[in-house]
Design a protein around this motif. Structure first.
Motif, PDB file in Angstrom:
ATOM      1  N   PRO A 110       0.840  -1.247   0.083  1.00  0.00           N
ATOM      2  CA  PRO A 110       0.007  -0.066  -0.270  1.00  0.00           C
ATOM      3  C   PRO A 110       0.884   1.133  -0.041  1.00  0.00           C
ATOM      4  O   PRO A 110       0.285   2.369  -0.041  1.00  0.00           O
ATOM      5  CB  PRO A 110      -0.873  -0.141   1.266  1.00  0.00           C
ATOM      6  CG  PRO A 110      -0.094  -0.782   2.404  1.00  0.00           C
ATOM      7  CD  PRO A 110       0.682  -1.735   1.314  1.00  0.00           C
ATOM      8  N   LEU A 111       2.126   1.198   0.172  1.00  0.00           N
ATOM      9  CA  LEU A 111       3.123   2.371   0.121  1.00  0.00           C
ATOM     10  C   LEU A 111       3.750   2.482  -1.244  1.00  0.00           C
ATOM     11  O   LEU A 111       4.670   3.407  -1.080  1.00  0.00           O
ATOM     12  CB  LEU A 111       4.128   2.049   1.389  1.00  0.00           C
ATOM     13  CG  LEU A 111       3.618   1.940   2.718  1.00  0.00           C
ATOM     14  CD1 LEU A 111       4.718   1.635   3.755  1.00  0.00           C
ATOM     15  CD2 LEU A 111       2.644   3.074   3.229  1.00  0.00           C
ATOM     16  N   PRO A 288      -6.076   5.907  -4.123  1.00  0.00           N
ATOM     17  CA  PRO A 288      -6.335   4.463  -4.149  1.00  0.00           C
ATOM     18  C   PRO A 288      -6.708   3.788  -2.852  1.00  0.00           C
ATOM     19  O   PRO A 288      -7.774   3.260  -2.654  1.00  0.00           O
ATOM     20  CB  PRO A 288      -5.196   3.713  -4.762  1.00  0.00           C
ATOM     21  CG  PRO A 288      -4.430   4.843  -5.471  1.00  0.00           C
ATOM     22  CD  PRO A 288      -4.683   6.245  -4.670  1.00  0.00           C
ATOM     23  N   HIS A 289      -6.059   4.449  -1.731  1.00  0.00           N
ATOM     24  CA  HIS A 289      -6.611   3.722  -0.462  1.00  0.00           C
ATOM     25  C   HIS A 289      -8.108   4.372  -0.315  1.00  0.00           C
ATOM     26  O   HIS A 289      -8.891   3.445   0.199  1.00  0.00           O
ATOM     27  CB  HIS A 289      -5.804   4.505   0.552  1.00  0.00           C
ATOM     28  CG  HIS A 289      -4.510   3.903   0.497  1.00  0.00           C
ATOM     29  ND1 HIS A 289      -4.083   2.528   0.630  1.00  0.00           N
ATOM     30  CD2 HIS A 289      -3.040   4.333   0.412  1.00  0.00           C
ATOM     31  CE1 HIS A 289      -2.886   2.117   0.584  1.00  0.00           C
ATOM     32  NE2 HIS A 289      -2.379   3.360   0.353  1.00  0.00           N
ATOM     33  N   ALA A 291     -10.271   5.165  -2.493  1.00  0.00           N
ATOM     34  CA  ALA A 291     -11.316   4.585  -3.390  1.00  0.00           C
ATOM     35  C   ALA A 291     -11.387   3.010  -2.885  1.00  0.00           C
ATOM     36  O   ALA A 291     -12.749   2.325  -3.048  1.00  0.00           O
ATOM     37  CB  ALA A 291     -10.925   4.476  -4.810  1.00  0.00           C
ATOM     38  N   ARG A 292     -10.366   2.413  -2.467  1.00  0.00           N
ATOM     39  CA  ARG A 292     -10.427   1.047  -1.906  1.00  0.00           C
ATOM     40  C   ARG A 292     -11.655   0.634  -0.854  1.00  0.00           C
ATOM     41  O   ARG A 292     -12.251   0.016  -0.578  1.00  0.00           O
ATOM     42  CB  ARG A 292      -9.008   0.587  -1.380  1.00  0.00           C
ATOM     43  CG  ARG A 292      -9.041  -0.909  -1.436  1.00  0.00           C
ATOM     44  CD  ARG A 292      -7.409  -1.262  -1.066  1.00  0.00           C
ATOM     45  NE  ARG A 292      -6.599  -1.269  -2.105  1.00  0.00           N
ATOM     46  CZ  ARG A 292      -5.733  -0.180  -2.261  1.00  0.00           C
ATOM     47  NH1 ARG A 292      -5.556   0.580  -1.419  1.00  0.00           N
ATOM     48  NH2 ARG A 292      -5.147  -0.111  -3.538  1.00  0.00           N
ATOM     49  N   GLY A 293     -11.430   1.910   0.107  1.00  0.00           N
ATOM     50  CA  GLY A 293     -12.400   1.820   1.241  1.00  0.00           C
ATOM     51  C   GLY A 293     -13.877   2.047   0.678  1.00  0.00           C
ATOM     52  O   GLY A 293     -14.753   1.582   1.558  1.00  0.00           O
ATOM     53  N   ALA A 294     -13.810   2.497  -0.436  1.00  0.00           N
ATOM     54  CA  ALA A 294     -15.306   2.821  -0.808  1.00  0.00           C
ATOM     55  C   ALA A 294     -15.924   1.723  -1.531  1.00  0.00           C
ATOM     56  O   ALA A 294     -17.154   1.299  -1.483  1.00  0.00           O
ATOM     57  CB  ALA A 294     -15.649   4.170  -1.524  1.00  0.00           C
ATOM     58  N   ARG A 348      -3.048   5.068   9.767  1.00  0.00           N
ATOM     59  CA  ARG A 348      -3.414   4.552  11.108  1.00  0.00           C
ATOM     60  C   ARG A 348      -4.805   3.514  11.246  1.00  0.00           C
ATOM     61  O   ARG A 348      -4.783   2.784  11.876  1.00  0.00           O
ATOM     62  CB  ARG A 348      -3.727   5.733  12.078  1.00  0.00           C
ATOM     63  CG  ARG A 348      -4.051   5.399  13.381  1.00  0.00           C
ATOM     64  CD  ARG A 348      -4.116   6.630  14.305  1.00  0.00           C
ATOM     65  NE  ARG A 348      -4.233   6.419  15.493  1.00  0.00           N
ATOM     66  CZ  ARG A 348      -3.565   6.117  16.739  1.00  0.00           C
ATOM     67  NH1 ARG A 348      -2.175   6.006  16.485  1.00  0.00           N
ATOM     68  NH2 ARG A 348      -4.139   5.829  17.774  1.00  0.00           N
ATOM     69  N   SER A 349      -5.656   4.029  10.401  1.00  0.00           N
ATOM     70  CA  SER A 349      -7.209   3.219  10.396  1.00  0.00           C
ATOM     71  C   SER A 349      -7.165   2.240   9.832  1.00  0.00           C
ATOM     72  O   SER A 349      -7.855   1.099   9.997  1.00  0.00           O
ATOM     73  CB  SER A 349      -8.170   4.191   9.720  1.00  0.00           C
ATOM     74  OG  SER A 349      -7.742   4.638   8.514  1.00  0.00           O
ATOM     75  N   HIS A 350      -6.284   1.993   8.618  1.00  0.00           N
ATOM     76  CA  HIS A 350      -6.179   0.531   8.084  1.00  0.00           C
ATOM     77  C   HIS A 350      -4.923  -0.224   8.281  1.00  0.00           C
ATOM     78  O   HIS A 350      -4.735  -1.393   7.662  1.00  0.00           O
ATOM     79  CB  HIS A 350      -6.245   0.755   6.489  1.00  0.00           C
ATOM     80  CG  HIS A 350      -7.596   1.386   6.047  1.00  0.00           C
ATOM     81  ND1 HIS A 350      -8.615   0.645   5.877  1.00  0.00           N
ATOM     82  CD2 HIS A 350      -7.731   2.910   5.743  1.00  0.00           C
ATOM     83  CE1 HIS A 350      -9.511   1.774   5.547  1.00  0.00           C
ATOM     84  NE2 HIS A 350      -9.088   2.762   5.402  1.00  0.00           N
ATOM     85  N   ALA A 351      -4.130   0.045   9.257  1.00  0.00           N
ATOM     86  CA  ALA A 351      -2.826  -0.588   9.439  1.00  0.00           C
ATOM     87  C   ALA A 351      -3.069  -2.257   9.708  1.00  0.00           C
ATOM     88  O   ALA A 351      -2.423  -2.799   9.245  1.00  0.00           O
ATOM     89  CB  ALA A 351      -2.086   0.000  10.517  1.00  0.00           C
ATOM     90  N   GLY A 352      -4.088  -2.515  10.661  1.00  0.00           N
ATOM     91  CA  GLY A 352      -4.471  -3.643  10.629  1.00  0.00           C
ATOM     92  C   GLY A 352      -4.783  -4.758   9.575  1.00  0.00           C
ATOM     93  O   GLY A 352      -4.468  -5.672   9.398  1.00  0.00           O
TER      94      GLY A 352
END
Length: 357
Positions: A110-111, A288-289, A291-294, A348-352
């Motif tokens: 993701p980076l 992209p992050h 959009a991926r969440g949506a 922080r919100s998607h690290a897991g």
């Protein structure tokens, strides 16, 4: 007979799929509502303010007969200055976001964004060298585009140390190539005339669409549309590549050829954007992050969503750059100021969810 656990897992996956479909519908409904509002607002914003009703009437006059309630200067500003700039910004935002989404899928990281393969630094060197030696915008665009693609070739050759390209070698080759061209850009700035050439080089590198025209749209549109179309055509293979090389090979996907086709398309997009507007960072990393969440991780949905969101995001950033101060702020500065905190929140919100065993 299926066990209770299998039934429960199936129901959970079905519920998750239904939830993503609902999120996707809400996302596209929001985009369809927001897009015309942002575009009309963008045509109105600037040092020469134009009322929204005049902008809407000018646009409508191309479709139906409308009584002219606007002035000729307003029409010229909308049609010859702001409309091509908005189209160029949307093309760049969509292209960079799609490129970032594709690379994150291919590298399963993701980076990653388009700067990791060294194309942006190569294109920056070509453009800076052209500004130093010539006074032609055409030569600057051509040199930036050619140097960006040349950087991609260098990365390819460096990564082929072994018979089969490994992702780690590819990333390292991109980092080395990017550092090399960045050093050359610094050398060019060091020897440039501080009263004439140096300000032009520095401003161009910070990213801006200030001089955008219909010619800019034509130069940017061809490579960007071609690159995005190629990536979209490979969307199912990107899904498979995101599972890992071994799984992709087991499913019959030609890993090497597919990866380099995607990297070539990304290089085409990145070189075109840098050639006409300089370096614009963080779009391919952050968008992209979101959009991926949506819409979820399926690239069939993710790529179009990234394109739409990237276009709207960069257009809003460009509006801020034009309207915040009397002197236009370079886009690269604002995308970094906005993108870095946004990415920190996403991280922080998607690290897991990104953590892999």
């Amino acid at each position: 007979m299926r066990t209770a656990r299998e039934v429960g897992d199936g129901r959970a996956r079905a519920g998750e799929a239904i939830g993503r479909a609902g999120h996707a519908r809400l996302f596209w409904a929001g985009v369809l509502i927001l897009a015309p509002i942002v575009v009309v607002g963008s045509l109105s914003v600037g040092r020469y303010g134009i009322p929204l009703q005049h902008v809407a009437a000018i646009l409508r006059s191309h479709l139906v007969a409308v009584e002219a309630t606007w002035s000729l200067p307003e029409q010229r500003v909308v049609e010859l200055i702001r409309l091509p700039r908005i189209l160029a910004v949307c093309l760049a935002g969509a292209g960079l976001a799609v490129a970032g989404a594709a690379l994150q899928g291919v590298f399963r990281n993701p980076l990653v964004d388009s700067q990791i393969i060294g194309v942006s630094s190569g294109a920056a060197f070509g453009g800076a060298l052209a500004i130093l030696l010539f006074d032609s915008a055409t030569i600057t665009v051509a040199a930036a585009f050619a140097a960006g693609l040349a950087a991609m070739v260098i990365v390819y050759l460096m990564s082929r140390i072994t018979r089969q390209t490994q992702i780690l070698l590819l990333v390292l080759a991109g980092v080395v190539t990017s550092a090399f061209f960045s050093a050359l850009v610094s050398l060019i700035k060091f020897v440039a005339d501080p009263d004439n050439k140096l300000p032009a080089i520095v401003y161009w590198l910070m990213g801006s669409f200030a001089g955008a025209s219909w010619r800019t749209v034509a130069i940017l549109g061809g490579p960007t549309v071609l690159g995005v179309a190629l990536i979209h055509g490979l969307r199912f293979r990107i899904n498979v590549l995101s599972l890992g090389d071994e799984d992709a090979q087991a499913l019959g996907v030609p890993v090497e050829r597919t990866r380099w086709l995607i990297l070539g398309a990304v290089a085409l997009i990145s070189a075109a954007v840098v050639a006409v507007a300089g370096i614009i960072g963080w779009v391919g990393l952050v968008i992209p992050h979101v959009a991926r969440g949506a819409v979820g991780p399926d690239h069939k949905l993710l790529l179009p969503a990234s394109a739409a969101l990237g276009a709207l995001y960069l257009l809003l950033i460009d509006d801020l750059a034009r309207a915040a101060t009397a002197a236009e702020i370079p886009l690269g500065i604002i995308t970094a100021i906005v993108g870095a905190p946004m990415f920190a929140v996403l991280l922080r919100s998607h690290a897991g969810g990104w953590r892999r065993d």
